[in-house]
Design a protein around this motif. Structure first.
Motif, short mmCIF file in Angstrom:
data_model
loop_
_atom_site.label_atom_id
_atom_site.label_comp_id
_atom_site.label_asym_id
_atom_site.label_seq_id
_atom_site.Cartn_x
_atom_site.Cartn_y
_atom_site.Cartn_z
N VAL A 87 37.62 97.88 26.80
CA VAL A 87 38.89 96.98 26.57
C VAL A 87 38.61 95.59 27.67
O VAL A 87 38.45 95.95 28.75
CB VAL A 87 39.98 97.96 27.00
CG1 VAL A 87 41.09 97.19 26.45
CG2 VAL A 87 39.83 99.03 26.17
N PRO A 88 38.82 94.56 27.25
CA PRO A 88 39.00 93.56 27.91
C PRO A 88 40.27 93.41 28.84
O PRO A 88 41.23 93.86 28.20
CB PRO A 88 38.97 92.19 27.09
CG PRO A 88 39.51 92.77 25.75
CD PRO A 88 38.85 94.33 25.71
N VAL A 89 40.34 93.28 29.89
CA VAL A 89 41.40 93.23 30.57
C VAL A 89 41.93 91.68 31.33
O VAL A 89 43.06 91.80 32.10
CB VAL A 89 41.59 94.32 31.96
CG1 VAL A 89 41.41 95.52 31.45
CG2 VAL A 89 40.24 94.04 32.90
N GLY A 90 41.38 90.78 30.99
CA GLY A 90 41.72 89.55 31.33
C GLY A 90 40.49 88.64 31.82
O GLY A 90 39.19 88.90 31.40
N LYS A 91 40.70 87.41 32.39
CA LYS A 91 39.76 86.64 32.88
C LYS A 91 39.49 86.59 34.64
O LYS A 91 40.48 86.98 35.27
CB LYS A 91 40.10 85.25 32.42
CG LYS A 91 39.93 85.04 30.96
CD LYS A 91 38.61 85.00 30.37
CE LYS A 91 38.44 84.72 28.96
NZ LYS A 91 37.24 84.69 28.39
N VAL A 92 38.23 86.15 34.98
CA VAL A 92 38.18 86.40 36.45
C VAL A 92 38.95 85.28 36.94
O VAL A 92 39.26 85.55 38.36
CB VAL A 92 36.57 85.85 36.48
CG1 VAL A 92 36.36 85.53 38.04
CG2 VAL A 92 35.71 86.81 36.23
N SER A 93 39.54 84.36 36.47
CA SER A 93 40.31 83.18 36.92
C SER A 93 41.82 83.78 37.22
O SER A 93 42.63 83.04 37.72
CB SER A 93 40.34 81.94 36.18
OG SER A 93 40.63 82.33 34.73
#
Length: 230
Positions: free
Chosen positions: A173-179
């Motif tokens: 599951v993706p949980v966001g961006k490194v930024s």
């Protein structure tokens, strides 16, 4: 085994492979080890103690992350009449019926998620062979087959993610961006961990969360200590 690049090897040196990190520390490490020249996606991977071959141990659903995914999803809605108008008002990128079925059959895939009203599924179902392998088929379990079109579109645009156990008992599951700020990534990550625990099948025996790790798109995996969430 493919040889890893220098950036990856340098990033790997920052991680203790024998250690399971607390969530906040792991998120900080992910940000530190993300060396690519683009805003990498942060993804969590679960190794679960379930047998996906058994119907009573299937895991599939969707949830809206507290801070979204950092990606704007393009939504195609199959609906007619008032529900089509509702979808357009909610901000769906494409709304229609037979014309979009024909476009997909001709190889058009300029969308990320499909929502369909139940009365359209007889037609949309004919696209199963095309949409199924791509994971794009609407499903009631993920809220994408519904008459609540406005809510479905709003949830997807707000950062809804789908989760589904694969044949190897893994869930990604993706949980966001490194930024993203560390705090926001932590809250997103904790939300999905709690959700996966919440949907544990009753038929699952033994250790449920066998292994949980996070990584950026191009970065090494970092094992999580999720003992506090059990």
């Amino acid at each position: 085994m493919a040889k890893r690049g220098k950036k990856y090897q340098d990033a790997q040196k920052l991680i203790d492979r024998s250690k399971a990190y607390e969530v906040e520390e792991a998120v900080s490490l992910v940000k530190e080890t993300a060396k690519a020249n683009f805003d990498e996606t942060v993804e969590v991977a679960f190794r679960l103690g379930v047998d996906p071959k058994k119907a009573d141990q299937q895991i599939r659903g969707a949830m809206v992350l507290p801070h979204g995914t950092g990606k704007t999803q393009r939504v195609l809605v199959f609906a007619k009449g008032e529900k089509a108008k509702e979808a357009e008002a909610a901000g769906a990128d494409y709304v229609g019926e037979a014309e979009y079925i024909e476009k997909i059959n001709q190889g058009w895939f300029d969308f990320d998620v499909i929502v369909a009203t139940p009365d359209m599924m007889a037609e949309v179902g004919k696209l199963g062979r095309v949409l199924g392998p791509r994971g794009l088929m609407p499903n009631p379990k993920t809220g994408t087959v519904t008459f609540e079109v406005e809510k479905a579109v709003n949830d997807i645009k707000a950062g809804q993610v789908e989760y589904r156990v694969d044949k190897q008992s893994n869930v990604h599951v993706p949980v966001g961006k490194v930024s993203f700020e560390t705090e926001k990534l932590v809250e997103n990550l904790e939300a999905i961990i709690e959700q996966i625990i919440k949907v544990k099948p009753q038929a699952s025996k033994g250790t449920y969360l066998k292994n949980v790790s996070i990584a950026s798109t191009m970065g090494p995996g970092i094992k999580l200590d999720v003992s506090n969430y059990k």
